[in-house]
Design a protein around this motif. Structure first.
Motif, short mmCIF file in Angstrom:
data_model
loop_
_atom_site.label_atom_id
_atom_site.label_comp_id
_atom_site.label_asym_id
_atom_site.label_seq_id
_atom_site.Cartn_x
_atom_site.Cartn_y
_atom_site.Cartn_z
N SER A 17 0.85 -1.19 0.00
CA SER A 17 0.00 0.00 0.00
C SER A 17 0.88 1.24 0.00
O SER A 17 2.09 1.17 0.27
N ALA A 18 0.29 2.38 -0.27
CA ALA A 18 1.05 3.64 -0.28
C ALA A 18 1.61 3.94 1.11
O ALA A 18 2.75 4.39 1.24
N SER A 19 0.82 3.69 2.15
CA SER A 19 1.30 3.99 3.51
C SER A 19 2.44 3.07 3.91
O SER A 19 3.40 3.50 4.55
N LYS A 48 -14.09 -1.63 6.93
CA LYS A 48 -15.02 -0.83 6.10
C LYS A 48 -14.37 0.40 5.47
O LYS A 48 -15.03 1.22 4.88
N ARG A 49 -13.06 0.54 5.62
CA ARG A 49 -12.36 1.69 5.04
C ARG A 49 -11.58 1.22 3.82
O ARG A 49 -10.66 0.40 3.95
N PRO A 50 -11.92 1.73 2.63
CA PRO A 50 -11.21 1.25 1.44
C PRO A 50 -9.82 1.89 1.27
O PRO A 50 -9.61 3.03 1.67
N TYR A 51 -8.91 1.13 0.73
CA TYR A 51 -7.60 1.67 0.34
C TYR A 51 -7.08 0.80 -0.80
O TYR A 51 -7.72 -0.18 -1.19
N TYR A 52 -5.94 1.16 -1.36
CA TYR A 52 -5.43 0.45 -2.53
C TYR A 52 -4.13 -0.28 -2.23
O TYR A 52 -3.29 0.21 -1.47
N ARG A 53 -4.00 -1.44 -2.86
CA ARG A 53 -2.75 -2.18 -2.81
C ARG A 53 -2.23 -2.30 -4.23
O ARG A 53 -3.00 -2.42 -5.19
N THR A 87 3.45 11.50 -1.53
CA THR A 87 4.50 11.23 -2.51
C THR A 87 4.45 9.78 -2.97
O THR A 87 4.52 9.49 -4.17
N ALA A 88 4.27 8.88 -2.01
CA ALA A 88 4.18 7.46 -2.33
C ALA A 88 2.93 7.18 -3.17
O ALA A 88 2.98 6.43 -4.15
N GLN A 89 1.81 7.78 -2.77
CA GLN A 89 0.54 7.58 -3.49
C GLN A 89 0.67 8.05 -4.94
O GLN A 89 0.24 7.37 -5.87
N ASP A 90 1.27 9.24 -5.12
CA ASP A 90 1.43 9.79 -6.48
C ASP A 90 2.29 8.88 -7.35
O ASP A 90 1.98 8.64 -8.51
N ALA A 134 4.60 1.63 1.80
CA ALA A 134 5.77 2.06 1.02
C ALA A 134 6.37 3.33 1.60
O ALA A 134 7.59 3.46 1.74
N ALA A 135 5.50 4.28 1.97
CA ALA A 135 5.97 5.56 2.52
C ALA A 135 6.75 5.35 3.81
O ALA A 135 7.81 5.95 4.01
N SER A 136 6.24 4.47 4.68
CA SER A 136 6.92 4.25 5.97
C SER A 136 8.27 3.55 5.77
O SER A 136 9.24 3.86 6.45
N ARG A 137 8.36 2.65 4.81
CA ARG A 137 9.62 1.95 4.57
C ARG A 137 10.67 2.83 3.89
O ARG A 137 11.86 2.68 4.11
N LEU A 138 10.20 3.76 3.07
CA LEU A 138 11.14 4.62 2.33
C LEU A 138 11.34 5.99 2.97
O LEU A 138 12.13 6.79 2.46
N GLY A 139 10.63 6.27 4.03
CA GLY A 139 10.77 7.56 4.71
C GLY A 139 10.23 8.72 3.88
O GLY A 139 10.79 9.81 3.89
N LEU A 140 9.13 8.46 3.17
CA LEU A 140 8.53 9.48 2.32
C LEU A 140 7.16 9.89 2.86
O LEU A 140 6.55 9.17 3.65
N HIS A 141 6.68 11.04 2.42
CA HIS A 141 5.33 11.46 2.74
C HIS A 141 4.38 10.52 2.01
O HIS A 141 4.64 10.11 0.88
N ILE A 142 3.25 10.20 2.63
CA ILE A 142 2.32 9.26 2.03
C ILE A 142 1.78 9.76 0.68
O ILE A 142 1.55 8.99 -0.24
#
Length: 198
Positions: A32-34, A69-74, A46-49, A36-44
């Motif tokens: 997921s974007a979150s 019940k909260r959707p997100y993307y993988r 930035t990762a999402q984009d 990836a962001a946590s592993r790479l030290g990036l803002h979420i």
């Protein structure tokens, strides 16, 4: 691949963190974007984009999942190889029927400076101005050898108009160089340095 798609790919591939993203994507089944962001030290964001851009290019698969019940993307890799292939033969050359018959000459009182080359038989560059007052900007247009020969033979403002083909002939510029001649003519028409008889 068209230029628009290549530009998107190039923009994101050139980021300092791009390789690290792909290392994650190669090693994880999906991410997921979150995460990836946590592993790479990036803002979420930035990762999402980055991930969304790669999905839009069909490099990644984007799947909506639900957690409490909260959707997100993988995201997961759809391909193991990324190729940038731009077919330059699809770009049209600047030449259409009648273009070389257009009548042109140098326009009077434009303030443009046609700089002679060292041999004194071609123009090396043209300096034009745009804007007014403090916003006035100088533009130096470097020329190819054939463009310099063409402009050296361009009719003066008080001379008779000649067709582009006639000026090319006078300058001994070969017909297959017409696209680059038409390009400089269009540019100098835009800057109001050349006038065309309509």
């Amino acid at each position: 691949m068209d230029f628009k798609t290549a530009a998107i790919l190039g923009t994101y591939i050139s980021k300092s963190y791009a390789e690290d993203f792909f290392k994650l994507l190669v090693n994880y089944q999906d991410i997921s974007a979150s995460e990836a962001a946590s592993r790479l030290g990036l803002h979420i964001r930035t990762a999402q984009d980055f991930l969304d851009a790669m999905a839009s290019l069909d490099i990644l698969e984007k799947v909506e999942v639900y957690e409490k019940k909260r959707p997100y993307y993988r995201y997961s890799l759809k391909t193991q190889r990324i190729q940038m292939d731009i077919d330059l033969t699809k770009i049209e050359k600047k030449r259409s029927a009648g273009d070389l018959d257009r009548l042109i000459r140098e326009k009077a009182n434009t303030g443009a400076n046609f700089a002679l080359s060292k041999n004194g038989k071609t123009i090396s560059h043209v300096v034009v101005w745009s804007g007014d007052g403090r916003d006035r900007k100088e533009h130096r247009i470097s020329l190819t050898r054939s463009q310099g020969m063409f402009l050296y033979n361009l009719p003066f403002p008080n001379a008779e108009f000649l067709s582009i083909a006639e000026v090319m002939d006078k300058a001994n510029v070969e017909a297959d160089l017409a696209p680059e001649i038409l390009d400089i003519v269009e540019l100098l028409l835009k800057y109001d340095v050349i006038e065309e008889k309509l």
